[in-house]
Design an enzyme around this catalytic site. Sequence first.
Site, short mmCIF file in Angstrom:
data_model
loop_
_atom_site.label_atom_id
_atom_site.label_comp_id
_atom_site.label_asym_id
_atom_site.label_seq_id
_atom_site.Cartn_x
_atom_site.Cartn_y
_atom_site.Cartn_z
N ARG A 228 113.41 72.41 29.40
CA ARG A 228 112.94 73.74 29.07
C ARG A 228 113.65 74.19 27.81
NH1 ARG A 228 113.57 73.59 34.68
NH2 ARG A 228 111.67 74.06 35.87
N LYS A 253 116.35 75.95 36.27
CA LYS A 253 115.57 76.92 37.01
C LYS A 253 115.78 76.73 38.50
CE LYS A 253 110.88 78.80 37.31
NZ LYS A 253 109.49 78.66 36.82
N HIS A 385 111.05 69.95 39.35
CA HIS A 385 110.12 70.75 40.14
C HIS A 385 110.52 70.74 41.61
CE1 HIS A 385 106.75 70.05 36.94
NE2 HIS A 385 107.51 71.10 36.66
#
Length: 415
Positions: A228, A253, A385
Amino acid sequence: MNFRNGLAINLPINRNSVVKFSQSLLKNGAPAWQRLQAVRALECYRDRVLQRSEPDLTDVILTLTQLARRERNVDVHAPPTAEELKKLQGNLNKGESPWIQTMRSELRVLHYSMDTERAYVRWVKRFSKHVGSESLEQFDEQDIGDFLTTLAVEGSVSPSTQNQAQSSLLFVFQCVIGKKLGFLNAVRARKTESIPVWFSRSEIEKLLEHFVGEHRLMFLLIYGAGLRHKECRRLRVKDICFDEQHIVVRDGKGAKDRITFLPTQAVSELKRQISVAKYFHEMDVEQGFAQVYMPYALSKKYPNACRELAWKWIFPSRQRSRDKRSGIAWRHHIGAEQFTTTFKRALRLSEILKNGVPHSLRHSFATHMIEGGADIQTVQKLMGHKDVKTTLGYVHVTEKLGVTIHSPIDVACGN
């Protein structure tokens, strides 16, 4: 199955299932105040949806309240002490309402990011403007529901935007004001199925031609490692392993760490950039500005770590600045706008007519990995993810079972 207002009302709920749910949250690292909110939500579901008084969750709520107090060593709904405010407020805007200043302090106690703090404050101010008062304690779930409905109906906001607004208001009402909220009856924003923007391999080559210096290196890392934009800017020297050619992404994240590629093409430029970081580090130490931001009070645990190159940013800012929270003057990493501006310029010069942003390079990484034959689980780990469904969104309609799919018009014209 019976339904009421679109919700299933016979979902089983009992004390044991609530306790197990709270324990599962604990295993995932959720603090006591978050587990307390979850149980209160189930209690609200029992009261408003199931319309029952059983099971009695009073003892569970009491236990979690005591645990939350023990974690903070204060009342779970009490405002921070004067000492906490002095340590945590930093340069707060004194013109803000007391509730917002207290919320800022609470967010810092709980280690929320600066971006989250800005977003939460922005939504609370917008809610105050909507209801016409900064005295938030006089409002309840009906007022919040009306505000969220206005966002969806008149503002046409996205579901994620509406959810962010709801989260910020739940935080300030339940964790700061200490008001117990019931069921939020609001019109939900319609969720859309969108496809992320990504670039072809030839477009990646065209874009790369317009990047130089540290921005070229950031391009190689974001696209080549699936980082990111923020993760790239926050890389520290210690996060790079040249021997095993991997990058450790810290506190990504969801506060998760992961390991991803160190692209071979980026190695030489990365070593030069680390030498630049070393230059700034030595200059800062010599001039008495050795400190650097370290999360979770690590600066107290390792007081001399700030004098080590390993903890310094790989992409340091050219100028020192004063931290808005601590008030300490130090050299932070470069800002988000620098690479974003360069990216927009490269997109224009490349004459690529796509609504791309720096994050599109990460989308391109996942797309090209899958097109190259990488399995979904591997790409999921490299991307960080939590849900494989997110990764599956990058499986675009390009090939199916090894047979190229053509448009019907192309097949007809070909015949």
